[in-house]
Each structure stands twice: as C-alpha cells, then as structure tokens.
Motif scaffolding. Structure first.
Motif, short mmCIF file in Angstrom:
data_model
loop_
_atom_site.label_atom_id
_atom_site.label_comp_id
_atom_site.label_asym_id
_atom_site.label_seq_id
_atom_site.Cartn_x
_atom_site.Cartn_y
_atom_site.Cartn_z
N PRO A 204 0.85 -1.21 0.00
CA PRO A 204 0.00 0.00 0.00
C PRO A 204 0.88 1.25 0.00
O PRO A 204 1.99 1.24 0.55
CB PRO A 204 -0.79 -0.12 1.31
N PRO A 205 0.41 2.35 -0.59
CA PRO A 205 1.21 3.59 -0.65
C PRO A 205 1.67 4.07 0.71
O PRO A 205 2.79 4.55 0.86
CB PRO A 205 0.23 4.59 -1.30
N GLU A 206 0.80 3.92 1.73
CA GLU A 206 1.19 4.42 3.05
C GLU A 206 2.36 3.61 3.64
O GLU A 206 3.20 4.14 4.38
CB GLU A 206 0.00 4.41 4.02
N VAL A 207 2.44 2.30 3.30
CA VAL A 207 3.55 1.47 3.78
C VAL A 207 4.85 1.88 3.09
O VAL A 207 5.90 1.99 3.71
CB VAL A 207 3.25 -0.03 3.53
N ILE A 208 4.74 2.15 1.78
CA ILE A 208 5.92 2.60 1.03
C ILE A 208 6.42 3.94 1.57
O ILE A 208 7.63 4.14 1.78
CB ILE A 208 5.59 2.70 -0.48
N ASP A 209 5.49 4.85 1.82
CA ASP A 209 5.87 6.16 2.37
C ASP A 209 6.55 6.02 3.72
O ASP A 209 7.51 6.75 4.04
CB ASP A 209 4.63 7.05 2.51
N LYS A 210 6.06 5.07 4.53
CA LYS A 210 6.65 4.86 5.85
C LYS A 210 8.09 4.39 5.73
O LYS A 210 8.97 4.85 6.47
CB LYS A 210 5.81 3.82 6.61
N GLU A 211 8.34 3.48 4.78
CA GLU A 211 9.71 2.98 4.59
C GLU A 211 10.62 4.09 4.05
O GLU A 211 11.78 4.19 4.44
CB GLU A 211 9.70 1.78 3.63
N LYS A 212 10.09 4.92 3.18
CA LYS A 212 10.89 6.04 2.66
C LYS A 212 11.26 7.01 3.78
O LYS A 212 12.37 7.54 3.82
CB LYS A 212 10.11 6.77 1.55
N THR A 213 10.32 7.25 4.67
CA THR A 213 10.59 8.14 5.81
C THR A 213 11.67 7.54 6.71
O THR A 213 12.57 8.25 7.18
CB THR A 213 9.31 8.37 6.61
N LYS A 214 11.58 6.22 6.96
CA LYS A 214 12.60 5.55 7.76
C LYS A 214 13.98 5.73 7.14
O LYS A 214 14.96 6.02 7.83
CB LYS A 214 12.29 4.04 7.86
N LEU A 215 14.04 5.53 5.82
CA LEU A 215 15.32 5.64 5.13
C LEU A 215 15.87 7.06 5.24
O LEU A 215 17.07 7.25 5.52
CB LEU A 215 15.15 5.25 3.65
N ALA A 216 15.01 8.05 5.03
CA ALA A 216 15.46 9.45 5.11
C ALA A 216 15.97 9.77 6.52
O ALA A 216 16.99 10.45 6.69
CB ALA A 216 14.32 10.38 4.73
N ASP A 217 15.27 9.27 7.55
CA ASP A 217 15.70 9.53 8.93
C ASP A 217 17.05 8.88 9.22
O ASP A 217 17.92 9.49 9.87
CB ASP A 217 14.64 9.00 9.91
N LEU A 218 17.23 7.65 8.75
CA LEU A 218 18.50 6.96 8.99
C LEU A 218 19.66 7.70 8.31
O LEU A 218 20.73 7.87 8.90
CB LEU A 218 18.42 5.52 8.47
N LEU A 219 19.44 8.13 7.07
CA LEU A 219 20.50 8.83 6.34
C LEU A 219 20.83 10.16 7.01
O LEU A 219 22.00 10.56 7.09
CB LEU A 219 20.06 9.07 4.89
N SER A 220 19.81 10.85 7.52
CA SER A 220 20.04 12.12 8.21
C SER A 220 20.85 11.89 9.49
O SER A 220 21.80 12.61 9.79
CB SER A 220 18.70 12.79 8.53
N ASN A 221 20.45 10.86 10.27
CA ASN A 221 21.18 10.56 11.51
C ASN A 221 22.62 10.16 11.22
O ASN A 221 23.55 10.55 11.94
CB ASN A 221 20.47 9.43 12.27
N LEU A 222 22.81 9.37 10.14
CA LEU A 222 24.16 8.95 9.76
C LEU A 222 25.02 10.16 9.42
O LEU A 222 26.19 10.25 9.85
CB LEU A 222 24.09 7.99 8.58
N ASN A 223 24.45 11.09 8.67
CA ASN A 223 25.19 12.29 8.29
C ASN A 223 25.60 13.10 9.53
O ASN A 223 26.75 13.56 9.64
CB ASN A 223 24.34 13.14 7.36
N ASN A 224 24.70 13.26 10.47
CA ASN A 224 25.00 14.02 11.70
C ASN A 224 26.10 13.35 12.52
O ASN A 224 27.02 14.02 13.02
CB ASN A 224 23.74 14.17 12.55
#
Length: 953
Positions: free
Chosen positions: A922-942
């Motif tokens: 479902p689109p909402e599940v895909i969006d949730k995974e994309k958000t997780k990925l963005a958060d992980l990449l942001s934390n990694l960068n910091n």
C-alpha cells in the motif's frame, strides 16, 4: 492553581457558566458577524469532520466576538428525512409494527416523540467541543417558522413556473422505496462481470455483440448505438436487431456517446434505467424508429422493489412472463442461462466496476423512471453565477469557484420530492381529473378555486428533499418570511464554512435561493475546508474501521470498548476481524484522554486552506503537552506575582532588554496571528501561538526573567513581574478562540494580578484601550491588537544574539557529549563592537543559561587551544576540549552508532528497490519505509559530522 492540568475538571464547568450567563448571544450594537452552522442531522452524532469544521467556526466566532462585532453563530439541526424515518421505523419493528400499521399520522407522532427524547445527541456533543453557538436561537428544519418558509418558497416557485412535476430518471433506493440524491449514493469499485451478448440482426446477416454489466436491463433496451465514424458498423445504420428473449425489434443508431475503443464499440441503450442512455434517447427520441417503439422506447422494467415488473402494469406484452416478479439479480441468472441456451451468450469476463450503493441501506441503487417534483434551476443559476463572477461572493481558496462554475453552467433540474413520510409534505392536491392545485392548505385551495367541500381532493403523498429546506437556511433561521430585526441585521451572513463535497448540494442552492428571495447573496465568503483523513491519508469510513470519535479523543476510551465500537454496525461484517486486528495494532492501550483544547488546537494546526488533513493522534498528544506547558508557565508566573507588587502602583518599573524583546515579539506575533485568522490560515495562527508561547515565552523569557526576579533591584523586579503578566494575559487572549477552556481557567487567575479585574471583580480602568463592557470572562475581552510602537528592534536583535550564543554552546555540549551541568570556559574571537556591547549587557544571562565558568575575549591573532567552535555571525565561540571529553571513548561511541545505522540501511534500501514490494505494498507502507530511510540517512550524516569534528581536535 492545581499542580496538574486536568481538562475534565474545568471544561464542562466553564461551558455551563458561559451558556447560563448568555455570553453566546449576539449584542444589539456593533457590526454584524454571522455564521450559519451547516445543520447536522438530528439523528447524527459528532464525527471528525463535524469537529474539524466546528472548531474553525467557533474560532472565527470567538475571534470576531472579541473584536467587538455583534457576533451570531446560528445553531440548528436538520430533520434528515430518510435517516430519521429509518431510525423510527426500526424502533417500530422492534415493537412488531411497521409504519404502515401505524398510519402516517401516528407514525409522525412517534417521530416527533423520538426527536424530543433522543434527537439532541449532537447538540450535546457540540457543547463538549466548546462551540459558542447562540443556543437560545436554535432552529430545526421542521419547526413551525421553518415550515412556513419552505411552504412560501415552494408556492411562489410553482406559481412562477419554476417548480413542476414530471417523469424522469432518478437514483432509486429499492429498500427505502424513494428517490435519493447523488450525495446519498456511494460508488465504490467492486469485482463483477461483463456479459458479452449477441443481438441478431433483423436482416439475417449475423449479429452485433454488446457488452453489459447489467444483463437484466436488456428487457428495456430501445436501441443499439455505435459511433457515427466507426467504419465497422456504419453500413448497419438504419437496420434493426432482434432484442433477445423479448421478440421485439430495436434500431441501430449512431451517437458520439459511444467509445469505439471500449468493448465491441456497440452499446445497448436502456433509457429508463441508465442516465447516460437516457441522454442518448433524448437526442434520438423524435426519430421514427424510436417513436414506433412501445412508450417511445422509454420502457420501465422494474418495480419499486427492483423486481421485474409484471405485464399487468402495461397494455403491451413487453416482458416474458417467466421473468415477471423475479428479483433483478435472480432474473439476471435466469436470463443469462436462457441466453446461453440460445447460443446468444458470447462470453463472460471478469470486470471491475463502480457500483452505486445507498449510503444507509447498502443496496444497489437503480436509475428508475418515476413521477417527481422538480425545480427548473437554470433561471435561478444565472444570477448565482454572476454573484461569484463579480465578487459578491468569494471562495477561499479561490480555485473552488471553478468547481462551482463547472456545475452551475451545466446544471440539471433538481428533483425535490422524496417518497417518505417524515419531512415537509408537498403542498399540492389533486382532483380525480389529475389537475394539480398548490397552496398553503386544502381549505385555501378550495377557497381560491371555489371548490365545494364534497369536491374530492387528495394531497400529494411525497415530502420535500431535506436539501430544499436547507437551501433556505441563511434566511429562514433569521425569521423569514417575517421581516425580523435579526434578518435585517445579520443577512447577508459573513462566511459559510463547509466541505467541498456539498458545494453543489447546499452552497449553490443557498446562493440561488438567497438571491431569489432576499435579493442579496446569503454570505460574502465561502471557506472550503478539506476532508479529515486518517494518519495514512485514507478516508475515514466504518467499512475500513478507521473512524475516530472526537468525544473518545476528548474523554479517552479503553481498547475493548474501542474495538467493539469500530466493528458495530458495519456494512461489511466480513472485515470485522481485520478491523479488530488493526485497532489492536494502532491503539494497544486504547485512546487516552486528551481534552477538548488539545483536539481543537490539533484541528487548527492542520487547517491549511483547501487541503485534506491527515489526523494523527501523535499531534494531539503534542498539543496536550502544549496545554501542560502553558499551565506550568502560568503556575510559575502566579507563584512569582501573587501578593507581590506587579507594577500597578505608582512605584517606578525598570524594564530590561529581555522585557522589551518579549513585548516586541508579542506585538509581532499578535499581528501574525490576526492576519492568519483574517485569511483563514488557522494553521499559521496555531503555529505562531505555539512557537511564541513554547519556544520564546516559556523556554527563554521565563528562564531569563528568573535572573531579574532574583536581583536586589525592586524596580527591576516590578518591571519583570508586570511583563510576565502582560505577556501571559495576551497569550491567553490570542489563543482563546482556538483553546477556550484552558485560557479561561488561567485568565481568571491572571487577570486580577495584571490589573484587568479589580479586587472587587469589576473591570479595572487601568486596562485601557480595550472597551470591554465587563471582565467576567476572557471571551468578553478584546482580542489583542498589534501596535508597532511597542517594537524595540534593538532589544530584538540583542536577545536574538543572546539566544544564538547560548544555542551555540548547547550544540557543542550535545555534539561532544558534555554533561549539561558541567561549567564551561568560553573563548570569544573575531567579534564586532556590537558583539562586545551585547556581551557587556548580557554576560549574566550567558553565564546562567549557558552554564559558563568564564568568558574570555581573545584578540584575532591570539593562539587558541584545540576547541569546538560555534558561530554567531562572525563571532567565534570556542570551547577548549582539554579535560572535557575522552576523545577516544567518544569516537568509539560514535563509531558504534554509525555501524548500527549502516547495518540497518541495506534492509530498507533493498525493500525500496524491490519492484514486487513497490507494486504490491500500500502507498502508506511505502511512504513509511521512505521516511525511515530518510531519517537513517540524516542521523548517519549528523554522526559522521560529529566524528569528523572530534577527529580534528
């Protein structure tokens, strides 16, 4: 004040006080500001859409009341003809009776009894939401005054030829036995079939294949249509086909409606049972081939129960006897079997189709040809279009006027009759010759037409569509057809707040009726809000089990009760297990109590113009925390100002730059908030109030004020106390339209200390420039007004510098994992003269809030130790690291966190690069995974940036 903010201990108490004291009534003086509530159904209970739009309307009402307007928020409920009749019929059924057993008069008595005993649920819930409606003026669409207005409008429109009776297609509910509006029809995609049927050519030269999702309707076919430019079939124009199973011939016609690319390019035309087919028939009805058909091709095959009608109803033997009396779906099975036996069934294919179902019965709606009453709308639409074109009415957002124009410029006559008993009975009578008489009563008609008492008349059995009475709402609620003072003062109303889904059904019709019967538009602006969806963006519906009850959010609800509530009354019981699982997953502890103010603030924060909103309880939890923050700030202020000199005496007050800064920011935020509400940007108003209150007043000003309060300078203390109270009291008034309860409760404690209420409870003269008549309630106070003269730009610049300085120090603490309470030595370098001045003025603030051991100013060429650096403009803030951190231990900690993220990344990246997951999830599940990925990449960068900084030390 109590230590803990407990909304239930204050909300209902304050609402009762407001209502009892008559604070919701419009004042006789002042410019009118009037909002008409979209009347909720008398059968209804509050849902999230109601709560959302009622929050907006109440915020506007309270805001304008505080601005000094004569403010009327007009309450009322709709009699909800079909829904109410269904409720009472079910009650009758439980007693072993039907409405027909009772008869019309007794049944209607029972409806009125139910209304008096059980019809007030939603008005009680509106009170729980804090809605400041003028309840003394509450109206009901079936009360005497409203009924007079409905009758007067019907009679005038009929006499002017704008209401007529005719036979046309309508949406027919075969369970309710009545026509229903498009709004009462829910069309959703379902799995079905497409039957491909062979229609033999009458010339014996083969057959045409038509595809249909409703094979039973072929009994009413009047033609087979092709596109005029379809070379496959053009040579057959003027020919006929033998309509299977019926023994009738029907013509082959050409019409642009046909899509040559869809199916076989041949379309069966059933004008009495399909709206599109009816339009095709209308264009061809005068051709001889159609006129020669029984009833001119307009052949009804269904009863009011959606069964195949008998031939006894028709002089023509149109329907084979074996199908007569069968339910439509049973007839479908029998007819398909017969067609297959005759080798006239080419194939059956799986097909997804939109199925129209009644919103209350879930039965499949049938287009049915019936006698109904109609309003001839085109003459009424012309001035209604002009009113929007010339700006007499403004849509907000502006783009919704295009939706309005699209419908109004292609408007169809309005079916206003319903085949039920509860409602405004149509004021029309018939004699035995079929003549129609319209008037206020049977006696009026007899007197007008000189008909004797024994001349047989019978009144029309139908009632009017509830949208007919609702169309008169802006002026009938104000007393029309009488010329009342309220009508003169409050019409036209100021703004209509509503959803886009009823622009056609209600907004447009109110505009037409207002212009027709008042000679003026019913409202000056139409604020169109979006739909309230769930956190994943799905529409809330019982079938999906994702409905939230606003009262449950206010009061809280246990998990088991929530589960039972969500699966009760579902139209699709087979989904109950899934809904139970989803509920237990998303609400493992049920829903805790958040209180009304937190819910209202959530709605306001989401109310950006025109967009659907995703409602997430996490936001409500955040705003409940905001209420707690405001409560605790008030407790701090009260503890430091009660029984103190708060600058109200003749003793002098000294104001710091911090005091001047917060007053300046208050002025700026006041302007921002007022401008946002004036432009229906409740999200921006809520954001401005939230950020100023939490981030600036609570997190900064209260902390900085502690330094002044602990000084030995009495004038400085007085100035700070006065500023604490002044700003808090203004915050309460700014927030009151959105958060009425907590602001009232705190204001009652703060107002006397701020000099707004004198010790005897009378309005204090020192509260100048407000013009309030009394000070019993915050809702009677003036809304704050921005005064640019109060802004001290130097103070704003200086305190912004102080905050950035302290934030820079805190950032270094966080990045270097230095304990918050550890005193730090600070070195400054490369600053300007202004930086040096700010440092001189503010060193006490910097040391206290930054937890600084020392501040040393270096020359630009001085050597500096290994230090972490923060910048405030050109000024460097250096914190020497020697002895503050264990470099190797900190690097090891960072490396461990970095590796953990790097281990998690491939799993999520793999999901999102997997085509199967993307196609099926479902689109909402895909969006949730994309958000997780963005958060992980942001934390990694910091983390990697922190690692680099420490490595360079």
């Amino acid at each position: 004040m109590e230590k803990i903010y407990a909304p239930h201990s204050i909300e209902q108490r304050w609402y009762q006080t407001w209502e009892e004291k008559g604070y919701f009534a419009a004042k006789s003086e002042g410019e009118s500001y009037c909002i008409m509530i979209p009347p909720p159904n008398v059968t209804g209970s509050l849902h999230m859409g109601h709560a959302f739009q009622d929050t907006i309307m109440d915020a506007l009402t309270r805001y304008h009341r505080m601005k000094g307007y004569s403010t009327l928020w007009q309450p009322g409920t709709d009699h909800a003809g079909i829904a109410t009749q269904m409720v009472v019929e079910r009650l009758c059924n439980t007693e072993g009776q039907t409405r027909h057993d009772l008869g019309r008069e007794k049944f209607l008595e029972k409806v009125w009894q139910w209304k008096e005993e059980s019809g007030g649920t939603i008005t009680r819930q509106l009170r729980r939401m804090g809605s400041s409606l003028d309840w003394d003026r509450e109206r009901f669409t079936m009360d005497d005054g409203m009924s007079d207005a409905v009758q007067a409008v019907f009679i005038q429109l009929y006499e002017e030829g704008l209401i007529y009776r005719g036979k046309r297609l309508v949406n027919w509910d075969p369970v309710l036995h009545t026509a229903v509006s498009d709004l009462e029809v829910l069309s959703e995609e379902e799995n079905g079939f497409m039957w491909h049927l062979r229609y033999p050519l009458s010339n014996g030269q083969g057959h045409l294949v038509v595809a249909t999702t409703r094979p039973e309707t072929m009994l009413g076919d009047a033609a087979v249509a092709i596109h005029p430019n379809d070379d496959r079939y053009k040579h057959l124009l003027g020919e006929f086909v033998e309509l299977p199973l019926t023994g009738r011939r029907i013509p082959i016609i050409a019409d642009d409606y046909v899509d040559p690319e869809f199916g076989t390019g041949c379309v069966k035309i059933t004008p009495a049972h399909d709206f599109n087919d009816y339009e095709v028939w209308t264009r061809h009805r005068h051709t001889s081939a159609i006129q020669d058909l029984p009833h001119g091709g307009l052949i009804n095959i269904l009863t009011v129960n959606a069964a195949i009608r008998s031939n006894a109803e028709d002089e023509n033997e149109l329907i084979p006897q074996k199908y007569c009396g069968l339910d439509r779906f049973e007839a479908r099975k029998v007819m398909v079997a017969d067609l297959e036996a005759l080798d006239l069934l080419e194939k059956i294919a799986d097909h997804k189709l939109m199925v129209p179902r009644g919103d209350r019965t879930n039965s499949v709606i049938e287009p049915l040809l019936t006698d109904q009453w109609y309003v001839k709308v085109a003459p009424l639409a012309e001035p209604a279009i002009a009113a929007v074109e010339n700006g007499d009415i403004k849509f907000v957002p502006d783009n919704w006027k295009n939706t309005y124009f699209d419908w109004m410029r292609n408007i169809q006559d309005w079916c206003i009759s319903r085949q039920i008993w509860w409602g405004h009975r149509i004021p029309a009578w018939y004699d035995e010759l079929g003549n129609i008489y319209v008037g206020n009563s049977e006696q009026d008609i007899r007197d007008k037409h000189n008909l004797s008492a024994d001349y047989a008349l019978r009144q029309d059995e139908d009632v009017l569509d509830t949208w007919f009475s609702s169309a008169l709402w802006p002026f009938s609620t104000l007393g029309w057809p009488e010329n009342t003072e309220e009508l003169a003062k409050h019409y036209p109303t100021s703004v209509l707040v509503t959803g886009f889904d009823i622009i056609f059904f209600w907004v447009a019709r109110m505009i037409m009726m207002g212009l027709k019967f008042q000679g003026a538009v019913p409202f000056k602006e139409v604020y169109i809000h979006g739909l309230v969806r769930d956190a994943e963006g799905q529409k809330m519906s019982k079938s999906k089990g994702n409905v939230l009850d606003p009262i449950d959010i206010i009061d809280g609800i246990e998990l088991e009760t929530l589960v039972a509530k969500r699966i009760s009354g579902m139209m699709q019981p087979h989904l109950a297990k899934k809904i139970e699982q989803d509920t237990r997953k998303h609400f493992p502890d049920g829903i805790q109590s958040y209180g009304t103010d937190a819910l209202r603030f959530t709605f306001a924060s989401l109310a950006s113009t025109g967009r659907d909103i995703r409602f997430d309880l996490a936001r409500t939890e955040g705003y409940r925390n905001f209420c707690n923050k405001l409560w605790n700030a008030a407790r701090f202020v009260l503890m430091n100002t009660e029984e103190q000199d708060n600058g109200l005496s003749d003793a002098p007050c000294t104001y710091t730059q911090v005091d001047r800064w917060i007053i300046s920011r208050l002025d700026q935020v006041t302007a921002t908030t007022s401008n946002a509400i004036d432009n229906y940007r409740f999200d921006l108003a809520a954001q401005a109030i939230y950020e100023f209150t939490w981030n600036e007043y609570c997190d900064w000003y209260l902390e900085l004020a502690k330094i002044s309060l602990q000084s030995d300078d009495a004038a400085l203390q007085r100035g700070t106390r006065k500023t604490l109270l002044t700003v808090l009291e203004s915050i309460l008034r700014l927030a009151h339209p959105i958060m009425p309860f907590i602001t009232e409760e705190i204001w009652q404690r703060v107002a006397p200390l701020a000099g707004i209420i004198a010790s005897d409870g009378v309005y204090a003269a020192s509260h100048s420039g407000t013009g309030a008549a009394n000070a019993e309630s915050i809702m009677l106070q003036p809304y704050p007004i921005a005064d640019g003269a109060r802004i001290d730009n130097n103070a704003v610049a200086e305190i912004n510098w102080v905050m950035n300085f302290i934030l820079g120090v805190r950032r270094i603490r966080g990045e270097m994992n230095i304990a918050p309470g550890k005193p730090l030595p600070v070195l400054l370098q490369d600053g300007s003269v202004t930086d040096q001045d700010y440092l001189t003025n503010s060193s006490a603030y910097l040391k206290r809030l930054g937890r600084l051991e020392s501040i040393t100013w270096l020359n630009s060429d001085d050597a500096t130790p290994e230090s972490a650096i923060a910048l405030v403009g050109e000024l460097k803030i250096l914190i020497p690291m020697a002895g503050l951190i264990d470099k190797e231990a900190e690097l090891a900690r960072l490396e461990k966190e970095i590796q953990k993220i790097k281990n998690d990344l491939p799993r999520i990246e793999g999901k999102l690069s997997n085509p199967t997951f993307i196609d099926k999830a479902p689109p909402e599940v895909i969006d949730k995974e994309k958000t997780k990925l963005a958060d992980l990449l942001s934390n990694l960068n910091n983390l990697e940036q922190q690692q680099t900084k420490i490595q360079l030390l």
